[in-house]
Design a protein around this motif. Structure first.
Motif, PDB file in Angstrom:
ATOM      1  N   VAL A   7       2.814 -40.282  11.691  1.00 50.62           N
ATOM      2  CA  VAL A   7       3.574 -39.342  12.519  1.00 50.62           C
ATOM      3  C   VAL A   7       5.085 -39.499  12.324  1.00 50.62           C
ATOM      4  O   VAL A   7       5.866 -38.935  13.072  1.00 50.62           O
ATOM      5  CB  VAL A   7       3.209 -39.482  14.016  1.00 50.62           C
ATOM      6  N   SER A   8       5.504 -40.259  11.290  1.00 53.09           N
ATOM      7  CA  SER A   8       6.937 -40.386  11.013  1.00 53.09           C
ATOM      8  C   SER A   8       7.450 -39.068  10.434  1.00 53.09           C
ATOM      9  O   SER A   8       6.683 -38.240   9.941  1.00 53.09           O
ATOM     10  CB  SER A   8       7.205 -41.541  10.048  1.00 53.09           C
ATOM     11  N   HIS A   9       8.752 -38.906  10.485  1.00 56.99           N
ATOM     12  CA  HIS A   9       9.360 -37.642  10.064  1.00 56.99           C
ATOM     13  C   HIS A   9       8.980 -37.289   8.621  1.00 56.99           C
ATOM     14  O   HIS A   9       8.598 -36.149   8.336  1.00 56.99           O
ATOM     15  CB  HIS A   9      10.884 -37.709  10.205  1.00 56.99           C
ATOM     16  N   GLY A  10       9.076 -38.250   7.715  1.00 59.96           N
ATOM     17  CA  GLY A  10       8.757 -37.986   6.314  1.00 59.96           C
ATOM     18  C   GLY A  10       7.332 -37.520   6.119  1.00 59.96           C
ATOM     19  O   GLY A  10       7.064 -36.583   5.372  1.00 59.96           O
ATOM     20  N   ALA A  11       6.392 -38.181   6.791  1.00 64.86           N
ATOM     21  CA  ALA A  11       4.982 -37.817   6.660  1.00 64.86           C
ATOM     22  C   ALA A  11       4.708 -36.426   7.219  1.00 64.86           C
ATOM     23  O   ALA A  11       3.956 -35.646   6.629  1.00 64.86           O
ATOM     24  CB  ALA A  11       4.107 -38.847   7.362  1.00 64.86           C
ATOM     25  N   VAL A  12       5.322 -36.112   8.341  1.00 65.78           N
ATOM     26  CA  VAL A  12       5.115 -34.799   8.964  1.00 65.78           C
ATOM     27  C   VAL A  12       5.664 -33.687   8.062  1.00 65.78           C
ATOM     28  O   VAL A  12       4.998 -32.677   7.827  1.00 65.78           O
ATOM     29  CB  VAL A  12       5.761 -34.747  10.367  1.00 65.78           C
ATOM     30  N   VAL A  13       6.855 -33.879   7.544  1.00 67.26           N
ATOM     31  CA  VAL A  13       7.458 -32.860   6.665  1.00 67.26           C
ATOM     32  C   VAL A  13       6.669 -32.738   5.364  1.00 67.26           C
ATOM     33  O   VAL A  13       6.448 -31.638   4.860  1.00 67.26           O
ATOM     34  CB  VAL A  13       8.943 -33.162   6.404  1.00 67.26           C
ATOM     35  N   ALA A  14       6.208 -33.867   4.816  1.00 68.80           N
ATOM     36  CA  ALA A  14       5.392 -33.814   3.600  1.00 68.80           C
ATOM     37  C   ALA A  14       4.136 -32.977   3.835  1.00 68.80           C
ATOM     38  O   ALA A  14       3.757 -32.176   2.978  1.00 68.80           O
ATOM     39  CB  ALA A  14       5.016 -35.228   3.150  1.00 68.80           C
ATOM     40  N   ARG A  15       3.494 -33.161   4.979  1.00 72.23           N
ATOM     41  CA  ARG A  15       2.310 -32.340   5.297  1.00 72.23           C
ATOM     42  C   ARG A  15       2.668 -30.864   5.366  1.00 72.23           C
ATOM     43  O   ARG A  15       1.920 -30.008   4.880  1.00 72.23           O
ATOM     44  CB  ARG A  15       1.689 -32.788   6.622  1.00 72.23           C
ATOM     45  N   GLU A  16       3.812 -30.550   5.960  1.00 74.70           N
ATOM     46  CA  GLU A  16       4.235 -29.148   6.059  1.00 74.70           C
ATOM     47  C   GLU A  16       4.432 -28.522   4.677  1.00 74.70           C
ATOM     48  O   GLU A  16       4.175 -27.340   4.484  1.00 74.70           O
ATOM     49  CB  GLU A  16       5.527 -29.038   6.866  1.00 74.70           C
ATOM     50  N   GLY A  20       2.770 -29.576   2.015  1.00 71.58           N
ATOM     51  CA  GLY A  20       1.541 -29.775   1.250  1.00 71.58           C
ATOM     52  C   GLY A  20       1.657 -30.862   0.201  1.00 71.58           C
ATOM     53  O   GLY A  20       0.969 -30.811  -0.825  1.00 71.58           O
ATOM     54  N   LEU A  21       2.517 -31.850   0.439  1.00 73.15           N
ATOM     55  CA  LEU A  21       2.742 -32.927  -0.522  1.00 73.15           C
ATOM     56  C   LEU A  21       1.910 -34.144  -0.177  1.00 73.15           C
ATOM     57  O   LEU A  21       1.793 -34.513   0.992  1.00 73.15           O
ATOM     58  CB  LEU A  21       4.216 -33.346  -0.505  1.00 73.15           C
ATOM     59  N   PRO A  22       1.356 -34.824  -1.176  1.00 70.22           N
ATOM     60  CA  PRO A  22       0.687 -36.095  -0.899  1.00 70.22           C
ATOM     61  C   PRO A  22       1.732 -37.113  -0.428  1.00 70.22           C
ATOM     62  O   PRO A  22       2.878 -37.096  -0.882  1.00 70.22           O
ATOM     63  CB  PRO A  22       0.074 -36.499  -2.234  1.00 70.22           C
ATOM     64  N   CYS A  23       1.319 -37.984   0.485  1.00 72.24           N
ATOM     65  CA  CYS A  23       2.257 -38.922   1.079  1.00 72.24           C
ATOM     66  C   CYS A  23       1.552 -40.238   1.377  1.00 72.24           C
ATOM     67  O   CYS A  23       0.436 -40.240   1.910  1.00 72.24           O
ATOM     68  CB  CYS A  23       2.822 -38.315   2.362  1.00 72.24           C
ATOM     69  N   VAL A  24       2.205 -41.350   1.031  1.00 72.10           N
ATOM     70  CA  VAL A  24       1.728 -42.679   1.401  1.00 72.10           C
ATOM     71  C   VAL A  24       2.899 -43.379   2.084  1.00 72.10           C
ATOM     72  O   VAL A  24       3.987 -43.479   1.517  1.00 72.10           O
ATOM     73  CB  VAL A  24       1.256 -43.480   0.174  1.00 72.10           C
ATOM     74  N   VAL A  25       2.685 -43.833   3.316  1.00 70.92           N
ATOM     75  CA  VAL A  25       3.735 -44.486   4.088  1.00 70.92           C
ATOM     76  C   VAL A  25       3.385 -45.946   4.340  1.00 70.92           C
ATOM     77  O   VAL A  25       2.239 -46.362   4.180  1.00 70.92           O
ATOM     78  CB  VAL A  25       3.972 -43.764   5.436  1.00 70.92           C
ATOM     79  N   ASN A  26       4.385 -46.711   4.734  1.00 71.84           N
ATOM     80  CA  ASN A  26       4.216 -48.105   5.119  1.00 71.84           C
ATOM     81  C   ASN A  26       3.701 -48.966   3.969  1.00 71.84           C
ATOM     82  O   ASN A  26       2.832 -49.814   4.146  1.00 71.84           O
ATOM     83  CB  ASN A  26       3.307 -48.219   6.347  1.00 71.84           C
ATOM     84  N   THR A  27       4.271 -48.764   2.767  1.00 69.42           N
ATOM     85  CA  THR A  27       3.850 -49.546   1.600  1.00 69.42           C
ATOM     86  C   THR A  27       4.421 -50.959   1.621  1.00 69.42           C
ATOM     87  O   THR A  27       3.938 -51.820   0.889  1.00 69.42           O
ATOM     88  CB  THR A  27       4.289 -48.871   0.291  1.00 69.42           C
ATOM     89  N   LEU A  28       5.441 -51.184   2.404  1.00 70.95           N
ATOM     90  CA  LEU A  28       6.062 -52.505   2.569  1.00 70.95           C
ATOM     91  C   LEU A  28       6.643 -53.076   1.281  1.00 70.95           C
ATOM     92  O   LEU A  28       6.761 -54.290   1.143  1.00 70.95           O
ATOM     93  CB  LEU A  28       5.068 -53.506   3.175  1.00 70.95           C
ATOM     94  N   GLY A  29       7.009 -52.238   0.333  1.00 71.51           N
ATOM     95  CA  GLY A  29       7.646 -52.767  -0.862  1.00 71.51           C
ATOM     96  C   GLY A  29       7.679 -51.861  -2.070  1.00 71.51           C
ATOM     97  O   GLY A  29       8.052 -52.304  -3.153  1.00 71.51           O
ATOM     98  N   ALA A  30       7.305 -50.621  -1.923  1.00 72.25           N
ATOM     99  CA  ALA A  30       7.313 -49.715  -3.077  1.00 72.25           C
ATOM    100  C   ALA A  30       8.713 -49.564  -3.664  1.00 72.25           C
ATOM    101  O   ALA A  30       8.870 -49.483  -4.879  1.00 72.25           O
ATOM    102  CB  ALA A  30       6.759 -48.348  -2.690  1.00 72.25           C
ATOM    103  N   SER A  31       9.737 -49.574  -2.834  1.00 75.12           N
ATOM    104  CA  SER A  31      11.097 -49.395  -3.354  1.00 75.12           C
ATOM    105  C   SER A  31      11.562 -50.606  -4.163  1.00 75.12           C
ATOM    106  O   SER A  31      12.477 -50.501  -4.963  1.00 75.12           O
ATOM    107  CB  SER A  31      12.080 -49.107  -2.216  1.00 75.12           C
ATOM    108  N   ARG A  32      10.948 -51.764  -3.974  1.00 72.97           N
ATOM    109  CA  ARG A  32      11.273 -52.943  -4.781  1.00 72.97           C
ATOM    110  C   ARG A  32      10.452 -52.966  -6.071  1.00 72.97           C
ATOM    111  O   ARG A  32      10.832 -53.616  -7.048  1.00 72.97           O
ATOM    112  CB  ARG A  32      11.006 -54.219  -3.983  1.00 72.97           C
ATOM    113  N   THR A  33       9.328 -52.276  -6.090  1.00 67.78           N
ATOM    114  CA  THR A  33       8.424 -52.302  -7.236  1.00 67.78           C
ATOM    115  C   THR A  33       8.668 -51.137  -8.185  1.00 67.78           C
ATOM    116  O   THR A  33       8.688 -51.319  -9.401  1.00 67.78           O
ATOM    117  CB  THR A  33       6.956 -52.252  -6.757  1.00 67.78           C
ATOM    118  N   LEU A  34       8.845 -49.946  -7.635  1.00 65.64           N
ATOM    119  CA  LEU A  34       9.011 -48.742  -8.457  1.00 65.64           C
ATOM    120  C   LEU A  34      10.470 -48.519  -8.791  1.00 65.64           C
ATOM    121  O   LEU A  34      11.356 -48.846  -8.005  1.00 65.64           O
ATOM    122  CB  LEU A  34       8.461 -47.521  -7.706  1.00 65.64           C
ATOM    123  N   ARG A  35      10.702 -47.952  -9.967  1.00 62.88           N
ATOM    124  CA  ARG A  35      12.058 -47.646 -10.419  1.00 62.88           C
ATOM    125  C   ARG A  35      12.160 -46.165 -10.772  1.00 62.88           C
ATOM    126  O   ARG A  35      11.159 -45.519 -11.086  1.00 62.88           O
ATOM    127  CB  ARG A  35      12.401 -48.473 -11.647  1.00 62.88           C
TER     128      ARG A  35
END
Length: 67
Positions: A17-26, A28-43
């Motif tokens: 129910v976070s803002h990003g997830a709600v807007v992504a649903r609006e 029609g985008l796939p969304c994964v939240v609360n990854t706890l480290g994707a920004s440190r892993t992905l470039r």
């Protein structure tokens, strides 16, 4: 404004129910939240597969070769 440019959304924090997830649903985008480290892993430039139904983010190809 970025939601018209992206193919999926992955965030380190948040919930279904976070803002990003709600807007992504609006949009029609796939969304994964609360990854706890994707920004440190992905470039920037990495190719990933985002499965919002399963809550998975799979690294397909790294940008610029091995890490």
């Amino acid at each position: 404004p970025y939601f018209t440019l992206i193919a999926a959304l992955v965030t380190d924090i948040g919930s279904s129910v976070s803002h990003g997830a709600v807007v992504a649903r609006e949009y029609g985008l796939p969304c994964v939240v609360n990854t706890l480290g994707a920004s440190r892993t992905l470039r920037t430039g990495d190719r990933v597969r985002v499965d919002g139904d399963r809550g998975t983010v799979t690294l397909l190809e790294t940008a610029g070769g091995p890490r």
